[in-house]
Design an enzyme around this catalytic site. Structure first.
Site, PDB file in Angstrom:
ATOM      1  N   SER A   1       0.959  -1.507  -0.060  1.00 28.10           N
ATOM      2  CA  SER A   1      -0.127   0.120   0.070  1.00 28.10           C
ATOM      3  C   SER A   1       0.707   1.138  -0.079  1.00 28.10           C
ATOM      4  O   SER A   1       2.128   1.003   0.362  1.00 28.10           O
ATOM      5  CB  SER A   1      -0.824   0.060   1.408  1.00 28.10           C
ATOM      6  OG  SER A   1      -1.284   1.416   1.599  1.00 28.10           O
TER       7      SER A   1
ATOM      8  N   TYR B   1      -2.438  -1.182  10.169  1.00 24.20           N
ATOM      9  CA  TYR B   1      -2.372  -1.522   8.659  1.00 24.20           C
ATOM     10  C   TYR B   1      -1.139  -0.788   8.299  1.00 24.20           C
ATOM     11  O   TYR B   1      -0.318  -1.778   7.532  1.00 24.20           O
ATOM     12  CB  TYR B   1      -3.811  -0.694   8.429  1.00 24.20           C
ATOM     13  CG  TYR B   1      -3.904  -0.907   6.895  1.00 24.20           C
ATOM     14  CD1 TYR B   1      -4.355  -1.932   6.067  1.00 24.20           C
ATOM     15  CD2 TYR B   1      -3.538  -0.029   5.886  1.00 24.20           C
ATOM     16  CE1 TYR B   1      -4.596  -2.069   5.002  1.00 24.20           C
ATOM     17  CE2 TYR B   1      -3.336  -0.047   4.607  1.00 24.20           C
ATOM     18  CZ  TYR B   1      -4.047  -1.085   4.075  1.00 24.20           C
ATOM     19  OH  TYR B   1      -4.297  -1.316   2.675  1.00 24.20           O
TER      20      TYR B   1
HETATM   21  P1  NAP Z   1     -11.371  -6.040  -0.144  1.00 22.53           P
HETATM   22  O1  NAP Z   1     -12.412  -5.577  -1.149  1.00 22.53           O
HETATM   23  O2  NAP Z   1     -12.144  -5.902   1.258  1.00 22.53           O
HETATM   24  O3  NAP Z   1     -10.988  -7.374  -0.175  1.00 22.53           O
HETATM   25  C1  NAP Z   1     -10.110  -8.030   0.860  1.00 22.53           C
HETATM   26  C2  NAP Z   1     -10.144  -9.742   0.503  1.00 22.53           C
HETATM   27  O4  NAP Z   1      -9.258 -10.242   1.405  1.00 22.53           O
HETATM   28  C3  NAP Z   1     -11.287 -10.298   0.445  1.00 22.53           C
HETATM   29  O5  NAP Z   1     -11.306 -11.271  -0.610  1.00 22.53           O
HETATM   30  C4  NAP Z   1     -11.386 -11.063   1.530  1.00 22.53           C
HETATM   31  O6  NAP Z   1     -12.004 -12.194   1.511  1.00 22.53           O
HETATM   32  C5  NAP Z   1     -10.009 -11.586   1.737  1.00 22.53           C
HETATM   33  N1  NAP Z   1      -9.551 -11.753   3.244  1.00 22.53           N
HETATM   34  C6  NAP Z   1      -9.835 -11.151   4.255  1.00 22.53           C
HETATM   35  N2  NAP Z   1      -9.255 -11.663   5.373  1.00 22.53           N
HETATM   36  C7  NAP Z   1      -8.773 -12.843   4.858  1.00 22.53           C
HETATM   37  C8  NAP Z   1      -8.327 -14.062   5.465  1.00 22.53           C
HETATM   38  N3  NAP Z   1      -7.888 -14.043   6.728  1.00 22.53           N
HETATM   39  N4  NAP Z   1      -7.860 -15.114   4.521  1.00 22.53           N
HETATM   40  C9  NAP Z   1      -8.108 -15.052   3.191  1.00 22.53           C
HETATM   41  N5  NAP Z   1      -8.460 -13.974   2.681  1.00 22.53           N
HETATM   42  C10 NAP Z   1      -8.875 -12.946   3.545  1.00 22.53           C
HETATM   43  O7  NAP Z   1     -10.287  -5.176  -0.280  1.00 22.53           O
HETATM   44  P2  NAP Z   1      -9.327  -4.796  -1.339  1.00 22.53           P
HETATM   45  O8  NAP Z   1      -9.431  -3.363  -1.289  1.00 22.53           O
HETATM   46  O9  NAP Z   1      -9.356  -5.460  -2.618  1.00 22.53           O
HETATM   47  O10 NAP Z   1      -7.792  -5.147  -0.828  1.00 22.53           O
HETATM   48  C11 NAP Z   1      -6.856  -6.137  -1.442  1.00 22.53           C
HETATM   49  C12 NAP Z   1      -5.452  -5.869  -0.677  1.00 22.53           C
HETATM   50  O11 NAP Z   1      -5.245  -4.482  -1.439  1.00 22.53           O
HETATM   51  C13 NAP Z   1      -5.232  -5.606   0.656  1.00 22.53           C
HETATM   52  O12 NAP Z   1      -4.000  -6.400   1.019  1.00 22.53           O
HETATM   53  C14 NAP Z   1      -5.296  -4.133   0.834  1.00 22.53           C
HETATM   54  O13 NAP Z   1      -4.734  -3.781   2.036  1.00 22.53           O
HETATM   55  C15 NAP Z   1      -4.782  -3.781  -0.305  1.00 22.53           C
HETATM   56  N6  NAP Z   1      -4.838  -2.268  -0.668  1.00 22.53           N
HETATM   57  C16 NAP Z   1      -6.369  -1.767  -1.054  1.00 22.53           C
HETATM   58  C17 NAP Z   1      -6.281  -0.491  -1.230  1.00 22.53           C
HETATM   59  C18 NAP Z   1      -7.617   0.179  -1.411  1.00 22.53           C
HETATM   60  O14 NAP Z   1      -7.592   1.418  -1.622  1.00 22.53           O
HETATM   61  N7  NAP Z   1      -8.558  -0.636  -1.806  1.00 22.53           N
HETATM   62  C19 NAP Z   1      -5.160   0.476  -1.150  1.00 22.53           C
HETATM   63  C20 NAP Z   1      -3.940  -0.137  -0.931  1.00 22.53           C
HETATM   64  C21 NAP Z   1      -3.757  -1.393  -0.477  1.00 22.53           C
HETATM   65  P3  NAP Z   1     -13.558 -12.645   2.331  1.00 22.53           P
HETATM   66  O15 NAP Z   1     -14.339 -11.626   1.824  1.00 22.53           O
HETATM   67  O16 NAP Z   1     -13.776 -13.832   1.591  1.00 22.53           O
HETATM   68  O17 NAP Z   1     -13.247 -12.961   3.781  1.00 22.53           O
END
Ligand code: NAP
Length: 266
Positions: A151, A164
């Site tokens: 991130s 985080y």
């Molecule tokens: P999201 O839509 O909330 O997706 C999160 C995913 O992680 C879901 O598929 C969830 O699965 C899975 N997950 C959570 N806990 C888990 C566990 N214990 N074991 C296996 N899977 C698990 O969030 P996102 O924005 O796509 O985030 C994905 C990644 O990108 C993360 O690492 C986040 O920190 C990073 N990121 C996101 C942003 C942003 O702006 N969106 C920015 C920087 C970094 P379930 O729902 O099936 O539990």
């Protein structure tokens, strides 16, 4: 020509947001994808549906990435289905926000366990599988690729989100150390650091017009990112086109890390 034709990719946290974007982008380029989820089976099924609609092939794998036994079980199922692994995307992540002085220790531990230890476990399993393949004769091909999800908060501190931001700072150093240790096996390890991507993880921002505008102010490129932006970057990092890219982080953030108010913070 499809850039990942015949490759097998395991993507954690692919039931939603960025992980889904990566699964679809990789499937479009010919990869067979393992769609990991933890709680949201319906989301994983939707990802598979979109993978198939794009002419791809995938399987759904339930596992908590923070649990070594469940990660082992997930790899076993993936390898039973596809025989081998070429690409590991350690994407799963959560947020449990609170100011430092109020943060519950359980929330600190849970975020570190999923966002950092979860990536460690999946990367380690994948690397061991890559190494089993032995020497890669073609010098312009890697034996395996690991892509970690970091991130912009791996270099920009984030008040109110200490667990985080700490997890992502850890991911950056873990990625670089893995790259150093694994390079001689011809394994490439890189990270993607997204800025603000519209997904359910930051739902409260999308529900609140004022917060959305405030966030947009921090993005010199003046647009919110899409899961596809990250998917396209992940495809490139997994492809032979990036064969000399190893041990680095790509910021996919519309210039957010260069927002004048942030410079010097990292
Ligand atoms: P999201 O839509 O909330 O997706 C999160 C995913 O992680 C879901 O598929 C969830 O699965 C899975 N997950 C959570 N806990 C888990 C566990 N214990 N074991 C296996 N899977 C698990 O969030 P996102 O924005 O796509 O985030 C994905 C990644 O990108 C993360 O690492 C986040 O920190 C990073 N990121 C996101 C942003 C942003 O702006 N969106 C920015 C920087 C970094 P379930 O729902 O099936 O539990």
């Amino acid at each position: 020509m499809q850039r990942l034709k015949g490759q097998k990719a395991l993507i954690t946290g692919a039931s939603s947001g960025i992980g889904r974007g990566i699964a679809i982008a990789m499937a479009k380029e010919g990869a067979q994808v393992g769609i990991n989820y933890y709680k949201n089976l319906e989301g994983a099924e939707e990802t598979l549906k979109q993978v198939e609609a794009n002419g791809g092939e995938g399987i759904i794998l339930q596992a908590n990435v923070g649990d070594p036994e469940e990660v082992e079980g997930m790899f076993k199922k993936f390898l039973d289905a596809f025989g081998t692994i070429d690409i590991m995307v350690t994407n799963a992540g959560i947020q449990k926000d609170a100011p430092f002085l109020e943060m519950d220790f359980k929330d600190w531990q849970q975020v570190l366990n999923i966002n950092l230890s979860g990536q460690f476990l999946c990367a380690q399993f994948a690397a061991k599988e890559f190494i089993k393949r032995g020497v890669v004769k073609d010098r312009s091909k890697a034996a395996g690729k690991i892509i970690c999800m970091s991130s912009v908060h791996d270099i920009i501190p984030w008040a109110g989100h200490i667990n985080y931001a700490t997890s992502k700072g850890g991911v950056m150093m873990m990625m670089k150390t893995m790259a150093q240790e694994l390079a001689h096996h011809k394994i490439r390890v890189n990270a993607i650091s997204p800025g603000a991507i519209k997904t359910p993880i930051n739902e409260e921002v999308w529900q609140n017009e004022e917060k959305r505008k405030e966030l947009l102010e921090l993005i010199p490129y003046q647009r919110i990112g899409k899961p596809k932006d990250i998917g396209n970057t992940a495809v490139w990092l997994a492809s032979d086109e990036s064969d000399y890219v190893n041990g680095t982080t790509i910021y996919v953030d519309g210039c957010m890390t260069l927002y004048p108010g942030f410079i010097g913070n990292g």
